[in-house]
Motif scaffolding. Structure first.
Motif, mmCIF file in Angstrom:
data_model
loop_
_atom_site.group_PDB
_atom_site.id
_atom_site.type_symbol
_atom_site.label_atom_id
_atom_site.label_comp_id
_atom_site.label_asym_id
_atom_site.label_seq_id
_atom_site.Cartn_x
_atom_site.Cartn_y
_atom_site.Cartn_z
ATOM 1 N N MET A 223 0.948 -1.341 -0.014
ATOM 2 C CA MET A 223 0.075 0.012 -0.098
ATOM 3 C C MET A 223 0.750 1.160 0.047
ATOM 4 O O MET A 223 1.827 1.360 0.660
ATOM 5 N N HIS A 224 0.545 2.170 -0.872
ATOM 6 C CA HIS A 224 1.254 3.689 -1.008
ATOM 7 C C HIS A 224 1.273 4.344 0.385
ATOM 8 O O HIS A 224 1.952 4.902 0.930
ATOM 9 N N TYR A 225 -0.181 4.174 1.053
ATOM 10 C CA TYR A 225 -0.220 5.042 2.293
ATOM 11 C C TYR A 225 -0.974 4.241 3.214
ATOM 12 O O TYR A 225 -1.927 3.398 2.710
ATOM 13 N N ARG A 226 -0.411 4.187 4.441
ATOM 14 C CA ARG A 226 -1.093 3.330 5.368
ATOM 15 C C ARG A 226 -0.725 3.771 6.732
ATOM 16 O O ARG A 226 -0.017 4.403 7.173
ATOM 17 N N MET A 227 -1.928 3.490 7.582
ATOM 18 C CA MET A 227 -1.899 4.007 9.039
ATOM 19 C C MET A 227 -0.992 3.028 9.957
ATOM 20 O O MET A 227 -0.333 3.390 10.739
#
Length: 230
Positions: A223-227
């Motif tokens: 994933m390019h952006y993740r929490m």
């Protein structure tokens, strides 16, 4: 005034299982974040389905046998064996490493707060590379060091893991706090049944069949952006 007889182990169990205990578990989504990202979990019903499978397979199939085996182990060699078996049963590297990190932090926090020879030895084994330090095994070791009965230990571990998974969905915005509380309350009978099964069964190797969660955990690093870290 003297303390209530037998209450200290229970108090320590409450503290160990509380979400405020510094294990760093908030950093891991156990695959839930990718499932939400892919649109496979979008509401309370979806979270309930994932939670049910997670509790049945990961909690009941992996965590419970390893935690119980470690708590009942007569030697540090036997504890290391349970630790290695649990570590080998976790398919996704991110999840495996996350549970290791949580286990080491649990041992550090418990040793500082409560002491304990088995806790100290396991922490030494982890830091020297002799043992992976899986969270469920560490939980069992800390419980045995503090005279916490196996039934109580398993119940606390199961509810802590279920609660953490529900809170992932809350942090992702899939459900609200009320729904998270409702889902954890609803899964409690399943945890209770798994505790009874674990205590009645002969010792067995940790293992789970949760391919959806495994695939999600494998894909999350892409994933390019993740929490969450995993």
């Amino acid at each position: 005034m003297s303390a209530t007889p037998g209450l200290l182990p229970f108090l320590r169990l409450l503290q160990t299982a509380d979400s405020s205990f510094p294990t760093g578990g908030y950093a891991f989504s156990h695959g839930m974040e990718w499932l939400q990202h892919a649109g496979l979990v979008a509401d309370e019903a979806g979270v309930a389905s994932v939670l049910s499978g997670y509790v049945d397979q990961v909690v009941g199939g992996q965590a419970f046998p390893a935690a119980l085996g470690a708590a009942r182990s007569p030697s540090h060699t036997a504890i290391r064996r349970w630790d290695v078996l649990l570590d080998a049963s976790i398919a996704a590297e991110g999840e495996r490493n996350g549970q290791r990190a949580m286990g080491e932090r649990l041992l550090v926090g418990a040793l500082d707060a409560f002491g304990g020879s088995r806790t100290a030895t396991m922490l030494g084994d982890v830091r020297d590379g002799r043992s992976p330090g899986q969270y469920a095994v560490a939980f069992g070791v800390v419980a045995s060091d503090n005279a916490i009965p196996p039934e109580s230990m398993l119940a606390a571990l199961g509810m802590a893991m279920a609660g953490a998974m529900a809170q992932v969905a809350v942090r992702l915005g899939v459900i609200g706090q009320a729904a998270g509380t409702r889902l954890v309350a609803g899964i409690a009978p399943a945890v209770d049944a798994l505790v009874a099964t674990a205590l009645a069964d002969r010792p067995r190797r940790p293992g789970a069949f949760a391919p959806g969660l495994d695939v999600a955990a494998f894909l999350q690093p892409a994933m390019h952006y993740r929490m969450f870290a995993s």
